[in-house]
Design a protein around this motif. Structure first.
Motif, PDB file in Angstrom:
ATOM      1  N   GLU A   3       0.819  -1.199   0.000  1.00 45.11           N
ATOM      2  CA  GLU A   3       0.000   0.000   0.000  1.00 45.11           C
ATOM      3  C   GLU A   3       0.857   1.254   0.000  1.00 45.11           C
ATOM      4  N   PRO A  30      -4.198   1.299  -1.896  1.00 42.33           N
ATOM      5  CA  PRO A  30      -3.354   0.192  -2.372  1.00 42.33           C
ATOM      6  C   PRO A  30      -2.551   0.608  -3.588  1.00 42.33           C
ATOM      7  N   ASN A 286     -10.220  -2.364  -2.200  1.00 42.46           N
ATOM      8  CA  ASN A 286      -9.028  -2.655  -2.993  1.00 42.46           C
ATOM      9  C   ASN A 286      -9.401  -3.319  -4.318  1.00 42.46           C
TER      10      ASN A 286
END
Length: 307
Positions: A3, A30, A286
């Motif tokens: 990340e 991310p 994500n």
């Protein structure tokens, strides 16, 4: 998951053109997060259509890169705005500037050659758009023909149109061989929200396995507005419940609809932070920010570190 750590930025401020607020996003982003819907305007080098009277101000690549820093995104998808009609020169020039981390969606008609389509593909174009919301003809024959032509390239067809248009065109949409993308949550209107028949139509298309929805431009169709956008956030939340694997996120920068309506610019970091209200689970966010865009726009798979 690797990340970007924005913690060092929390006390800093950054001013982005055509964006209110100066805070960085509060989300931990991310790697390879993608803004799947923004525009580039450069009327000095690439004049608008003579009949376009909105006179959108310049919003060049350098200005957009400041937004990327603020949001923590590294991938992006440029969408040819209606000011340019079927002239994609500005978008293609921006693709050349931004390189392999950028993709584009263009506006074309039947006059385009296969050679031109191939050249666009090499630059990073992965879809075409029908701007029905700004008056493009709902020409079923042209939409089907162009969808068939781009199918072998692996491109998709993106629609910017009202929810009523979606209901009207549903018989056409099921015939398209390409993936379908609905901009701005399919413009599900308020206050009817998910009770509008277009929501059911879109969900039925998603069930067919080839339809995607952009959770973009929360101000689009919202009656509540900043800072919560609770009505359009609710629509986004319902899409997340239904099919998180078919969603992507976009900023809609530099917010041409708000400029045309003479409204204040929205806060892009706030709108990104509100993705957490729509997708509370980090793994789903994500997926929306990285994995889904990689599939839809043909980005390389996310790199992972190995010990």
């Amino acid at each position: 998951m690797e990340e970007l750590n924005n913690e060092n930025f929390k006390s800093d401020k950054i001013q982005v053109p055509y964006s209110s607020g100066k805070n960085y996003t509060m989300l931990r982003m991310p790697m390879n997060s993608c803004d799947c819907h923004h525009h580039i305007y450069n009327p000095v080098r690439f004049p608008y259509l003579p009949e376009d009277t909105r006179n959108q101000p310049p919003a060049p690549v350098d200005a957009y890169r400041i937004l990327q820093k603020r949001l923590g995104t590294t991938r992006n998808v440029i969408v040819t705005p209606s000011s340019y009609g079927t002239n994609n020169s500005c978008t293609l020039d921006a693709l050349k500037q931004m390189g392999e981390k950028a993709r584009a969606v263009v506006v074309i008609d039947n006059s385009i050659t296969n050679e031109e389509l191939g050249e666009m593909h090499e630059l990073g174009v992965r879809g075409i758009r029908f701007n029905i919301a700004t008056g493009a003809a709902k020409d079923a024959e042209q939409i089907l023909t162009l969808s068939q032509r781009i199918h072998e390239l692996g491109w998709h067809v993106s629609f910017w149109m009202t929810a009523d248009d979606t209901v009207e065109l549903q018989n056409l949409l099921v015939k398209l061989p390409t993936p379908i993308v609905f901009d701005h949550r399919g413009h599900i209107p308020q206050p009817s929200g998910i009770s509008h028949p277009a929501f059911k139509v879109i969900c039925s298309l998603i069930d067919r396995g080839n339809t995607w929805v952009k959770l973009s431009g929360l101000y689009q169709d919202s009656l509540v507005g900043e800072p919560t956008y609770s009505d359009t956030v609710k629509v986004g939340r319902e899409y997340v419940k239904f099919a998180p694997e078919r969603l992507v996120w976009g900023s809609d920068w530099p917010h041409p609809s708000e400029f045309s309506a003479k409204k204040d610019m929205p806060d892009d970091a706030l709108m990104l932070d509100l993705l957490a209200e729509q997708a509370p689970e980090e793994a789903i966010r994500n997926q929306i920010l990285v994995d889904n865009p990689a599939i839809l726009y043909d980005f390389p798979k996310r790199e992972t570190k190995t010990l």
